[in-house]
Design a protein around this motif. Structure first.
Motif, short mmCIF file in Angstrom:
data_model
loop_
_atom_site.label_atom_id
_atom_site.label_comp_id
_atom_site.label_asym_id
_atom_site.label_seq_id
_atom_site.Cartn_x
_atom_site.Cartn_y
_atom_site.Cartn_z
N GLN A 229 6.18 14.24 -8.54
CA GLN A 229 4.75 13.98 -8.35
C GLN A 229 4.52 12.52 -7.98
N ASP A 230 5.26 11.61 -8.61
CA ASP A 230 5.13 10.20 -8.26
C ASP A 230 5.50 9.97 -6.80
N ALA A 231 6.56 10.64 -6.37
CA ALA A 231 7.00 10.48 -4.98
C ALA A 231 5.93 10.94 -4.01
N LEU A 232 5.32 12.09 -4.30
CA LEU A 232 4.28 12.61 -3.42
C LEU A 232 3.06 11.70 -3.43
N GLN A 233 2.74 11.13 -4.59
CA GLN A 233 1.62 10.21 -4.65
C GLN A 233 1.91 8.95 -3.83
N ASP A 234 3.14 8.47 -3.90
CA ASP A 234 3.52 7.32 -3.09
C ASP A 234 3.44 7.65 -1.60
N ALA A 235 3.91 8.84 -1.25
CA ALA A 235 3.86 9.25 0.15
C ALA A 235 2.42 9.34 0.64
N ASP A 236 1.54 9.87 -0.21
CA ASP A 236 0.13 9.96 0.17
C ASP A 236 -0.48 8.57 0.32
N ARG A 237 -0.12 7.67 -0.58
CA ARG A 237 -0.63 6.31 -0.49
C ARG A 237 -0.14 5.63 0.79
N ASP A 238 1.13 5.82 1.11
CA ASP A 238 1.67 5.25 2.35
C ASP A 238 0.93 5.79 3.57
N GLN A 239 0.64 7.10 3.55
CA GLN A 239 -0.06 7.69 4.68
C GLN A 239 -1.48 7.14 4.80
N GLN A 240 -2.11 6.86 3.68
CA GLN A 240 -3.45 6.27 3.72
C GLN A 240 -3.41 4.88 4.35
N VAL A 241 -2.35 4.14 4.08
CA VAL A 241 -2.20 2.83 4.71
C VAL A 241 -2.12 2.98 6.22
N ARG A 242 -1.30 3.92 6.68
CA ARG A 242 -1.16 4.14 8.12
C ARG A 242 -2.49 4.56 8.74
N ARG A 243 -3.19 5.47 8.07
CA ARG A 243 -4.46 5.95 8.61
C ARG A 243 -5.48 4.82 8.70
N ALA A 244 -5.49 3.94 7.69
CA ALA A 244 -6.41 2.81 7.72
C ALA A 244 -6.10 1.87 8.88
N VAL A 245 -4.81 1.68 9.15
CA VAL A 245 -4.42 0.83 10.27
C VAL A 245 -4.91 1.42 11.59
N VAL A 246 -4.69 2.72 11.77
CA VAL A 246 -5.13 3.37 13.01
C VAL A 246 -6.64 3.31 13.14
N CYS A 247 -7.35 3.49 12.04
CA CYS A 247 -8.80 3.39 12.07
C CYS A 247 -9.25 2.02 12.54
N ASP A 248 -8.63 0.97 12.00
CA ASP A 248 -9.00 -0.39 12.40
C ASP A 248 -8.63 -0.69 13.85
N MET A 249 -7.63 -0.03 14.37
CA MET A 249 -7.23 -0.27 15.75
C MET A 249 -8.29 0.19 16.75
N PHE A 250 -9.07 1.21 16.38
CA PHE A 250 -9.99 1.80 17.35
C PHE A 250 -11.45 1.80 16.91
N ASP A 251 -11.74 1.46 15.68
CA ASP A 251 -13.13 1.52 15.22
C ASP A 251 -13.38 0.44 14.18
N SER A 252 -13.03 -0.77 14.51
CA SER A 252 -13.19 -1.87 13.57
C SER A 252 -14.49 -2.61 13.85
N ASP A 253 -15.04 -3.25 12.81
CA ASP A 253 -16.21 -4.10 13.00
C ASP A 253 -15.80 -5.56 13.22
N TRP A 254 -14.53 -5.78 13.42
CA TRP A 254 -14.02 -7.14 13.65
C TRP A 254 -14.62 -7.73 14.90
N ARG A 255 -14.96 -9.02 14.85
CA ARG A 255 -15.51 -9.72 16.01
C ARG A 255 -14.67 -10.94 16.32
#
Length: 996
Positions: A229-255
């Motif tokens: 279960q810990d491993a799956l939680q870590d995998a899910d957390r890692d995937q959330q990091v990747r998804r956040a990166v992709v989100c910022d690449m195409f829909d960021s409020d950065w100026r």
């Protein structure tokens, strides 16, 4: 509603996969492989992509199938932005016209007409979202591009396919108002568990979830205390990091223009620092001690840019290669029958709006209060037509496909009329697959495979141009290698083959209409390129002029001059594979040049998307293997996608050519990390290695992607290049895993090993003004041959220093002289500026390349005398790391989008730019003649610059026109092959080229 699916590509060396487009009036879907060259294949016929909202990737997540995805997403984002901008302009125009009409009515004393009511604030338009559907690691693949991809306004979502939960759950994996999709992840049988200490046979095939879990375990569950279960939680957390990166690449409020006040001691370097003048309140570039330096820091606050979100993730969480191959069953929604008015009247339904409600599928109440259902008044409907797209990379996947339960479930297969097969080499002759097709003989089967689809030309415009050039000079402009006949024919595969009346081959342009009725239409198939017609269409006067030029070249006088040029390595060959800038176009591919030096090796200078395809059009398959085995180094000048997205494919092809496709690294003794750190010379001597030299950001991208796919990363030597200091051209440093690998001093163990492995005697790099990490390079060979390459940049003093006395200079010339303002704004060179660098460098020969895609032929090269050239010094950091915030194009597919188009700007930013990145609009761009050997007096090296001012070094006029003419100039075209001695001949063909 009419809908159809069309083949955009079939397997060729230009387009190494199969791509399809599903067309509805209001929406488009890309399906299959978004391979390298897919974007260019869409440009060729003018396929409109602005309505694409979903991409369904088939097959395994590896570069062969996804190599064009990053470029395609950027193109879709740009198209969406352009469409949104056009809509805003149209709306503003309509409002203006309405106001004019109102004013006209007032002027005509139409007082009875009330003024228009003020509009309620318009609801913000919903952003166009692109969803990418595919197998495991698609998110990771996109996230690796965070250092060079940035777009605003088009969110990108990634839907990684997971195995269906529940044996009887046959709801679609995904659906919208047009289609329903059932995704299938197919995995080959795995006989042994790689995590098992005993290597015992697995009693059954693992499910997709089990396989996914096993691939995650090495990364996140190495210690016993971690539970599953810990491993799956870590995998899910890692995937959330990747998804956040992709989100910022195409829909960021950065100026870009957002500056944050920060104590100077807290600033993370490298970064560009600014201060506000207490008297004028203007923002100025900070000059003084910097964090990390030896001088004490002042106790002040400075202004720095808020880091680009992608820069905040130094390294992505690790992942593992996935064997899953993704396929889809796609069906249209059922079509309602025709509304039966007489039935509604008989059921006492009030005529009018209630009829419409029934026709739309909604129940209503009759006059007597009874509920009337739509099916009571509608004629017989129609099941929506459907099709399957199945990708089998190898024979090992066939059994897993056959065992999928979806084929036997009516809720899934009802209405399916067609299976499109994307087959890897040798899969078509599998007996089990043939029997499966026979079992489903009531369906149509279309096969797309490199075994059966011919390697015909897929990029007609570029090849047509190459064929016309071949008529002028067949020696230096070869006809692209192609074959309009397939390797095998379906009917030649024997009794158990896939040949059958219900089975046919895929072809570019083949269209299958789904609604209103299922029809296979072959009238849109693109025929093979008619080379004879191209030859006939070439003007006769051009042919005659070229013939006269060739006769002149063949004369004894000219041949004597050519062989008496006293050029080192005169038989070295330069193959310009891609000569365009920014985006691939119909006529020019993006940047890539191959240099072949007899006795030393082959060297690839930049490696834009589909470089391997360009190589495969220049060389036969046997010749290409030899070229790859001879490849010693890949140089990537900077991290813009048009310069490096083909690198992975080339490395993998080199890996297979040198080590074989069946090579297993486990079969040879492992190289210990301590060996690489303590004795790199031994590692270089003992193993065949490919050197990849670039900025650290490029090398990090290669390393991060290596966890997705084994493309040969373990067999390369990634060299982190630290450029020479200005005024000290011999100070370039090369690092491999923190170990210095340098050509100097000579006769050391490491320099001897490096020289033997690379075929070079020296390697020098210079920082240039373009984007973060942009560098130019100069390669020196044992014969004294010196080759210098600019990459993308403004005219650079540092580059002229490391490239002094070059035999050949390959320099970008993105714009002609009339567009000097564009060149300055986008950090590129004009034609005259590029030639001026050659003169300042004392180059014997100059080749111009990297032309704006607006130039199909050759740029204007007049007026090369009478003006001075200004050489610029690049800031050592080239902007904020890891993405140059001042680079107008650092977040683009190339470096070609204006700053105003990319981000909003304010007065403070304008002041910054005017002092920091675009300071030279008033300076002349053309050059005066000077001798080939630049004397120190010819360069005005003024160091008396006010703080923050641009550093400019003028090359003054000296010498005569005849000395300029001693520097021979050539213009590069895609597929061109020219030996160093023959560069002088290229300009002889200019009159014919201008008429072509």
């Amino acid at each position: 509603m009419k809908s159809f699916i069309q083949f955009l590509t079939t397997p060729t060396v230009d387009t190494p996969g199969t791509a399809l487009i599903l067309h509805f009036d209001d929406k488009r879907y890309l399906i299959g492989n978004i391979h390298e060259g897919a974007q260019r294949a869409c440009i060729e016929p003018g396929t409109k992509l602005v309505k694409v909202s979903d991409i369904f990737l088939t097959g395994k997540t590896e570069w062969r199938n996804t190599g064009g995805l990053i470029g395609m997403i950027l193109t879709l984002a740009d198209a969406t932005r352009s469409a949104a901008g056009a809509s805003e302009v149209a709306a503003a125009e309509r409002a203006k016209m309405k106001a004019q009409r109102y004013n006209e009515n007032i002027s005509r004393k139409a007082s009875a007409i009330p003024p228009p009511e003020p509009k309620r604030p318009a609801k913000p338009e919903k952003k166009h979202t692109l969803t990418v559907h595919g197998g495991p690691n698609v998110t990771h693949t996109l996230a690796t591009a965070r250092r060079f991809v940035f777009r605003k306004g088009m969110p990108v979502d990634v839907d990684e396919i997971k195995e269906r939960q529940g044996a009887h759950n046959w709801e679609p994996t995904w659906s919208d108002k047009n289609i329903r999709v059932w995704a299938m992840s197919i995995i080959p049988p795995i006989d042994t568990d790689p995590l098992s200490d005993t290597g015992q046979q697995s009693p059954r095939k693992r499910s997709f979830d089990e396989y996914q879990e096993s691939t995650l375990r090495p990364a996140v569950a190495q210690l016993d205390q971690f539970s599953e279960q810990d491993a799956l939680q870590d995998a899910d957390r890692d995937q959330q990091v990747r998804r956040a990166v992709v989100c910022d690449m195409f829909d960021s409020d950065w100026r870009l223009d957002a500056l944050v006040e920060t104590p100077i001691a807290q600033v993370q370097m490298p970064a560009t620092l600014f201060i506000r003048d207490p008297e004028t309140r203007k923002i100025e570039k900070y000059v003084g001690p910097l964090p990390g330096g030896s001088e004490p820091l002042p106790d002040i606050n400075v202004l720095v840019r808020r880091p680009w979100p992608g820069a905040l993730i130094d390294r992505l969480p690790p992942t593992s290669p996935s064997l899953a191959s993704t396929s889809y069953i796609i069906r249209n929604h059922p079509l309602r029958g025709k509304f039966q008015r007489e039935n509604a009247v008989a059921l006492n339904v009030q005529e009018g709006p209630l009829f419409r409600q029934l026709a739309m599928g909604n129940p209503v109440l009759s006059k007597d209060g009874k509920t009337v259902l739509p099916e009571q008044v509608m004629g017989e409907g129609k099941v929506g037509s459907g099709f399957a797209v199945v990708e089998l990379p190898s024979k090992e996947y066939v059994q897993g496909l056959i065992e999928r339960p979806e084929w036997r479930v009516n809720e899934v297969m009802e209405g399916v009329e067609l299976i499109i097969w994307i087959l890897g080499p040798g899969v078509g002759i599998d007996d089990n697959l043939s029997r499966f097709m026979t079992e489903y003989g009531h369906l149509k089967h279309i096969i797309s495979s490199q075994d059966y689809c011919p390697n015909s030309i897929a990029l007609d415009s570029a090849s047509s141009a190459a064929i016309r050039l071949n008529q002028l000079d067949p020696v230096r402009f070869p006809i692209p290698i192609h074959n309009n006949k397939p390797k095998f024919r379906l009917e030649e595969q024997g009794a158990t083959s896939i040949s059958s009346p219900t089975r046919s081959l895929a072809a570019r342009g083949l269209t299958i209409q789904l609604e209103p009725s299922f029809i296979i239409q072959d009238n849109a198939i693109v025929p093979p390129l008619n080379t004879a017609e191209i030859l006939r269409d070439t003007p006769k006067d051009v042919i005659l002029l070229a013939k006269a030029i060739r006769q002149d070249i063949a004369s004894a006088k000219v041949q004597t001059e050519i062989y008496n040029q006293n050029l080192p390595s005169a038989d070295a060959e330069i193959i310009t594979l891609g000569t365009g800038s920014a985006l691939p176009s119909k006529y020019r591919n993006v940047s890539a040049t191959l240099l072949r030096v007899p006795g030393s090796g082959s060297y690839l200078l930049d490696c834009g998307e589909n470089t391997l395809g360009q190589l495969s059009r220049v060389y036969t398959s046997e010749e290409l293997v030899e070229v790859l085995r001879d490849l010693k180094m890949i140089w990537i000048s900077h991290l813009h996608a048009d310069h490096h997205l083909g690198t992975t494919s080339v490395i993998k092809a080199w890996y297979h050519a040198v080590y074989g496709q069946d090579y297993n690294a486990k079969d040879e003794p492992a190289i210990r990390l301590t060996d690489q750190l303590l004795n790199p010379a031994k590692v270089i001597r003992d193993q065949k290695r490919l050197f990849v030299a670039s900025d650290s950001s490029m090398l990090q991208w290669l390393g991060e992607y290596a966890s997705v796919e084994d493309y040969g990363y373990d067999k390369i030597v990634p060299l982190n290049v630290i450029a020479a200091r200005l005024g000290n051209p011999d100070t370039t440093r090369l690092d491999w895993m923190s170990s210095p690998l340098n050509f100097k001093p000579v006769n050391t163990e490491i320099s001897n090993a490096l020289r033997a492995a690379t075929g070079l005697t020296d390697f020098a790099a210079a920082n240039v003004a373009h984007c973060h990490g942009a560098k130019a390079v100069s390669l020196t060979f044992p014969t004294g041959f010196k080759f210098s390459y600019s990459g993308d940049c403004r005219p650079s003093r540092s580059f002229t220093e490391i490239g002094q006395d070059s035999t050949v200079l390959l320099h970008e010339a993105t714009f002609d002289d009339e567009l000097k303002g564009d060149a300055e704004a986008k950090q590129h060179c004009t034609t005259s500026e590029a030639l001026g660098v050659g003169i300042a460098m004392g180059a014997r020969r100059v080749l111009l390349t990297h032309f704006s895609q607006r130039y199909q032929k050759i740029p204007v090269m007049d007026g090369l005398e009478g003006q001075d050239l200004e050489l610029e010094e690049a800031d050592g950091t080239n902007g904020d790391s890891p993405m140059s915030a001042l680079d107008p194009g650092s977040a683009t597919f190339g470096s070609k989008t204006s700053l105003g188009e990319m981000v909003e700007s304010d007065t403070a930013l304008d002041e910054i730019l005017s002092a920091d990145s675009r300071p030279h609009r008033q300076s002349p761009s053309r050059i005066r003649s000077r001798s080939r050997s630049t004397s120190p007096s010819a360069i005005n090296n003024s160091n008396n610059h006010p703080p923050g001012s641009p550093k400019i070094i003028k090359v003054h006029s000296s010498g005569s026109k005849s000395r300029i003419q001693d520097m021979k100039i050539g213009v590069a075209f895609d597929y061109m092959r020219v030996k160093v001695r023959d560069i002088a001949l290229l300009e002889k063909f200019t009159p014919a080229l201008l008429k072509l």
